[in-house]
Design an enzyme around this catalytic site. Sequence first.
Site, PDB file in Angstrom:
ATOM      1  N   HIS A 139     -35.121 -10.125 -22.505  1.00 23.27           N
ATOM      2  CA  HIS A 139     -36.484 -10.515 -22.887  1.00 23.27           C
ATOM      3  C   HIS A 139     -36.434 -11.548 -24.019  1.00 23.27           C
ATOM      4  CE1 HIS A 139     -37.801  -6.252 -21.471  1.00 23.27           C
ATOM      5  NE2 HIS A 139     -38.230  -7.110 -20.583  1.00 23.27           N
ATOM      6  N   LYS A 169     -48.786   5.283 -16.852  1.00 18.69           N
ATOM      7  CA  LYS A 169     -47.325   5.155 -16.840  1.00 18.69           C
ATOM      8  C   LYS A 169     -46.737   5.785 -18.100  1.00 18.69           C
ATOM      9  CE  LYS A 169     -44.024   1.441 -16.038  1.00 18.69           C
ATOM     10  NZ  LYS A 169     -43.892  -0.001 -15.875  1.00 18.69           N
ATOM     11  N   ARG A 201     -34.361 -12.382 -12.516  1.00 24.33           N
ATOM     12  CA  ARG A 201     -32.926 -12.078 -12.596  1.00 24.33           C
ATOM     13  C   ARG A 201     -32.250 -12.145 -11.250  1.00 24.33           C
ATOM     14  NH1 ARG A 201     -34.659  -6.670 -15.480  1.00 24.33           N
ATOM     15  NH2 ARG A 201     -36.360  -7.176 -14.100  1.00 24.33           N
ATOM     16  N   SER A 251     -34.696  -2.900 -18.805  1.00 24.91           N
ATOM     17  CA  SER A 251     -35.120  -1.799 -19.682  1.00 24.91           C
ATOM     18  C   SER A 251     -34.752  -0.456 -19.059  1.00 24.91           C
ATOM     19  CB  SER A 251     -36.629  -1.861 -19.927  1.00 24.91           C
ATOM     20  OG  SER A 251     -36.968  -3.061 -20.565  1.00 24.91           O
TER      21      SER A 251
HETATM   22  P1  ADP Z   1     -42.492  -5.428 -15.972  1.00 28.40           P
HETATM   23  O1  ADP Z   1     -42.868  -3.999 -16.080  1.00 28.40           O
HETATM   24  O2  ADP Z   1     -43.648  -6.399 -15.896  1.00 28.40           O
HETATM   25  O3  ADP Z   1     -41.411  -5.741 -14.957  1.00 28.40           O
HETATM   26  P2  ADP Z   1     -40.476  -5.938 -17.965  1.00 28.40           P
HETATM   27  O4  ADP Z   1     -40.596  -5.636 -19.411  1.00 28.40           O
HETATM   28  O5  ADP Z   1     -39.453  -5.192 -17.205  1.00 28.40           O
HETATM   29  O6  ADP Z   1     -41.928  -5.712 -17.408  1.00 28.40           O
HETATM   30  O7  ADP Z   1     -40.223  -7.478 -17.747  1.00 28.40           O
HETATM   31  C1  ADP Z   1     -41.104  -8.471 -18.194  1.00 28.40           C
HETATM   32  C2  ADP Z   1     -40.652  -9.824 -17.668  1.00 28.40           C
HETATM   33  O8  ADP Z   1     -39.357 -10.126 -18.148  1.00 28.40           O
HETATM   34  C3  ADP Z   1     -40.535  -9.912 -16.137  1.00 28.40           C
HETATM   35  O9  ADP Z   1     -40.882 -11.230 -15.744  1.00 28.40           O
HETATM   36  C4  ADP Z   1     -39.062  -9.660 -15.893  1.00 28.40           C
HETATM   37  O10 ADP Z   1     -38.635 -10.213 -14.668  1.00 28.40           O
HETATM   38  C5  ADP Z   1     -38.463 -10.384 -17.080  1.00 28.40           C
HETATM   39  N1  ADP Z   1     -37.141  -9.867 -17.457  1.00 28.40           N
HETATM   40  C6  ADP Z   1     -36.793  -8.593 -17.679  1.00 28.40           C
HETATM   41  N2  ADP Z   1     -35.491  -8.501 -18.017  1.00 28.40           N
HETATM   42  C7  ADP Z   1     -35.000  -9.766 -17.995  1.00 28.40           C
HETATM   43  C8  ADP Z   1     -33.689 -10.340 -18.230  1.00 28.40           C
HETATM   44  N3  ADP Z   1     -32.637  -9.594 -18.505  1.00 28.40           N
HETATM   45  N4  ADP Z   1     -33.574 -11.680 -18.134  1.00 28.40           N
HETATM   46  C9  ADP Z   1     -34.647 -12.434 -17.799  1.00 28.40           C
HETATM   47  N5  ADP Z   1     -35.883 -11.963 -17.558  1.00 28.40           N
HETATM   48  C10 ADP Z   1     -36.063 -10.651 -17.655  1.00 28.40           C
END
Ligand code: ADP
Length: 177
Positions: A28, A52, A101, A139
Amino acid sequence: MDQEVPLALQSASDAVYVGSFDPPTLGHLDIIRRGSLLFQTLTVGIGFNPDKQTLFTPDERVELVRRMTSELPNVCVESFEGLSVTFAESRQAQVLLRGVRTVSDIELEFTMALTNRTLAPDMETVFLMASEKYSHVSSTLIRQIARMGQGSLEGKLQEFVPQCVITPLLSRVRGTG
Ligand code: ADP
């Protein structure tokens, strides 16, 4: 050349980057850093979904992301409830920033981007490809490592999450904070 440039990109100065960030990761942070260089302002939106169950409350996630982005002057962090596009519009943003990703991410993100375009035709979704170093970081994976890992995890977790997230994460999964 007479090509029509999408309205959002003619003046793409403000973007929002929404997600759950439960917990925020180095993946992130990488997208936030790179996004902050592309746009004049970048608002990180921490989604609040009452249905959630999350490890951290929205306020705690806001605090963690604020801490890890404190050196990026054009980044601000807020929580929101409801649709991402509504949040983006309320911040006068023209762009929804997302990170991708894997191929399976793209499939899901594509559907979401098309839906958002229907809801808000002037809002453009911009994707940044995950850096090679973080393309496996999620996450969900980090929550599993923190919950199931044995012994000293600090050293291992620093490969996945910013330093300021390690202690709150371990305290939460160990039930001590
Ligand atoms: P969501 O519940 O919307 O998937 P996340 O917190 O998992 O929320 O992810 C938010 C955004 O960050 C999404 O666009 C996700 O694809 C991107 N993202 C998550 N992890 C990574 C990573 N390791 N590298 C690049 N983008 C990421």
